[in-house]
Design an enzyme around this catalytic site. Structure first.
Site, PDB file in Angstrom:
ATOM      1  CG  ASP A 127      -1.304   0.993   1.592  1.00  0.00           C
ATOM      2  OD1 ASP A 127      -2.694   1.109   0.535  1.00  0.00           O
ATOM      3  OD2 ASP A 127      -1.500   2.224   2.283  1.00  0.00           O
ATOM      4  CD  GLU A 139      -2.374   2.845  -3.315  1.00  0.00           C
ATOM      5  OE1 GLU A 139      -3.065   2.707  -3.341  1.00  0.00           O
ATOM      6  OE2 GLU A 139      -1.938   2.372  -1.917  1.00  0.00           O
TER       7      GLU A 139
END
Length: 634
Positions: free
Chosen positions: A330, A359
């Site tokens: 993330d 990400e």
């Protein structure tokens, strides 16, 4: 007299010190494995005044290689050296107060599962099913609210906890596999003991504990084992950039520099270009990396060597403990750049065939490509991430389908974005998607137009890379057009007792929902059987008259994809594609098996994706076409 008083005080102090009781609040990690390349494990030991003590252990093949203290007397960092012939089993670490054993704490060394280091991660042969656990299925209502967890369940609140759990996921693994998916990505399952918005999992308060409202660590491991039996790998959503502001570190930080910008809240500026921008002001770059993601998510300073080691070990521990097949990382670019290299290198050294995807939410492919393994960057950054989420292609796809078709709008934007693949060292490893847990669902984005939504799903399933699908879209969960997280992460129909519709059994679904579900099932199950789509090369043709055509081929099989976004049927002339469709070629619809005549023109229904498997030809003309393609390096 003065001497006597001094001796009395000294005796009193000595007696009080020796009577002091110590306790360990945290010792992490609580176990490790024999045979890891990472064979020097740094334990974080936390307890009141613990730095006064000296650790000791006696176990075959394990020794204490170092002990470090920080400015906080409540922490010790103890490095264990584990020999290749160390004996697996339980042991105790003693902590000495002088010559006296002040306390003992259990620790464990385990044997690795056979072939663990050689585990195969996900690749382009796979398809990923992303779900938000709290919103997928509730199989154990008894853990919806748990003593000690601040936020209680409230299904009436779109932003509250709804009660989905690991048991609910396990109950429906056959459904996920039956839909044609081979990898399962739940958003974070670790403890989020936050007063609000704790359901999403990204404000972690204990990096070694599964949130009890989802289940236990053993439940997590059981999910992985059971998923494997269904042909599904398990991807863990890892957060390196921040924790929740109710993490126990916040009350007692291990070191003054454990967090960034603690003097006063400073949010990140989200200026991800500053990492590579040769003209960026240092202050802007620092605020991007060091600013807090939001007020409830304090930013970690991975430049602290103990924290960096802690995070690397935490990732390795979960891979080994839970039998993971992949990591989704993330807010990737928000963390310290040098640390990201060290973290990625450590994981890939331990598991050379593992899969990780980062990400980096940018529409600019140059920004995303910076982080993929094999990229030679002007700033000298060496990345180790095998894959990245293909946000540029996702954004281009959503834009293309929402725009009117024109010379410089519609399909052409998607076509030209895919042309940027030259920026990536390995575009075939990217993860492609139309929507995720952070974007309005594609159906909402398209104003409820199911036909256009099917075009998007067909594109994701047939373009290069590994496709990712978001749960519930197969039964037309729509949500708001403007992003609203609690509503777009809606409950899966049938995941709760009393639901009127059930995605898992089909009961109560509308004809449109059943049709959409069957379309997704047929699409992704076919993809599992198509090596040309999984591994083949891609050649696309500039969109014309609202139709975008590309081919996937591998020397044996050829697949034609024709995406028609026109509201009405059109006739597609085939002479332009003669290299792939020589005269006399035959084909069949990939999803239905219906024979298709590949003559001078191909009829395309309005707002439809036509996917054709072209039958291999063995005649001379076909062999000449194949030879030309091979000679041109295609």
């Amino acid at each position: 007299m003065r001497l006597l008083v001094t001796l009395c005080f000294a005796l009193l102090f000595s007696t009080a010190a020796s009577a002091r009781e110590f306790a360990i609040d945290h010792l992490e990690p609580a176990s490790w494995w024999v045979g890891m390349k990472h064979d020097r494990v740094e334990l974080m030991v936390h307890g009141d005044g613990i730095a006064m003590l000296t650790p000791r252990l006696a176990h075959p093949g394990i020794s204490i290689a170092g002990v470090e203290k920080t400015g906080n007397p409540n922490y010790l960092f103890v490095t264990l050296a584990i020999a290749p012939d160390a004996k697996p089993g339980g042991l105790e670490i003693e902590f000495l107060d002088g010559a006296k054993v002040a306390l003992r704490h259990p620790w464990r060394l385990d044997a690795r599962e056979a072939g663990s280091a050689q585990r195969h991660g996900f690749d382009a042969t796979e398809a990923i099913y992303l779900l938000t656990p709290d919103r997928f299925a509730n199989a154990e209502p008894g853990n919806d609210s748990v003593a000690g967890m601040v936020e209680r369940a409230n299904r009436a609140d779109a932003n509250g906890r709804h009660g989905g759990d690991i048991a609910g996921i396990r109950r429906h693994l056959d459904y996920i596999a039956g839909m044609g998916f081979t990898q399962l990505w739940p958003t974070p399952l670790l403890e989020n003991n936050q007063p609000g918005y704790s359901y999403h999992g990204y404000a972690i308060t204990d990096l070694y504990r599964t949130d009890p409202r989802f289940g236990s660590n053993e439940d997590y491991r059981a999910l992985s084992r059971e998923a494997r039996r269904h042909g599904l790998g398990l991807i863990m959503d890892v957060v390196l950039n921040h924790v929740g502001d109710h993490h126990w570190w916040m009350a007692d930080p291990p070191a003054p520099d454990w967090f960034n910008r603690t003097a006063g809240y400073a949010g990140t500026n989200n200026r991800r270009t500053t990492v590579q921008d040769p003209h960026a002001a240092p202050e802007d770059k620092a605020l991007f990396v060091e600013g807090w993601f939001v007020k409830s998510m304090p930013d970690l300073n991975q430049r602290n060597p103990h924290l960096a080691t802690y995070l690397i070990q935490n990732t390795l521990w979960w891979i080994e403990y839970a039998g993971l097949t992949g990591i989704r990382e993330d807010t990737f670019g928000y963390a310290d750049t040098a640390f990201l290299s060290a973290w990625g290198r450590a994981v890939m050294d331990e598991y050379p065939d593992f899969a990780m995807v980062g990400e980096e939410w940018s529409a600019n492919p140059a920004i995303v490509a910076h982080w993929q393994r094999g990229k030679v960057n002007p700033d000298g950054h060496v990345p180790y991430m095998p894959s990245m989420m293909d946000f540029p292609l996702q954004i281009a796809l959503r834009t293309a389908l929402a725009q009117p078709e024109g010379w410089d709008s519609g399909w052409i934007g998607l076509y030209e974005m895919l042309a940027n693949d030259f920026l990536y060292p390995d575009p075939g490893r990217l993860v492609v998607f139309a929507e995720n847990h952070d974007s309005a669902r594609m159906l909402a984005h398209l104003g409820g137009d199911v036909a256009l939504w099917k075009l998007a799903m067909a594109y994701v399933a047939t373009v290069r890379g590994t496709p990712q699908f978001y749960y519930g879209s197969e039964v037309l969960l729509q949500g708001p057009r403007e992003r609203n997280d609690g509503e777009l992460r809606a409950d899966m129909p049938g995941g709760w007792g009393g639901d009127t519709g059930n995605a898992f059994t089909g009961k109560g679904l509308s004809p449109a929902q059943r049709d959409a579900q069957q379309y997704v099932r047929a699409l992704f199950n076919w993809r599992k059987r198509s090596p040309a789509v999984q591994h083949g090369k891609l050649q696309h043709f500039a969109p014309a008259d609202g139709v975008y055509v590309y081919f996937r081929y591998d020397g044996q099989d050829t697949v034609m994809v024709a995406l028609n976004r026109n509201p009405g049927a059109v006739s597609l002339a085939l002479d332009r594609f003669a290299d792939f469709i020589p005269a006399g070629s035959r084909g069949h619809d990939a999803l239905t098996g219906k024979p298709i005549v590949l003559d001078a023109a191909l009829p395309l229904a309005g707002k439809s994706a036509t996917i054709i498997e072209i039958a291999p030809r063995e005649d001379r003309a076909h062999r000449e076409v194949q030879a030309r393609r091979s000679a041109s390096g295609e």
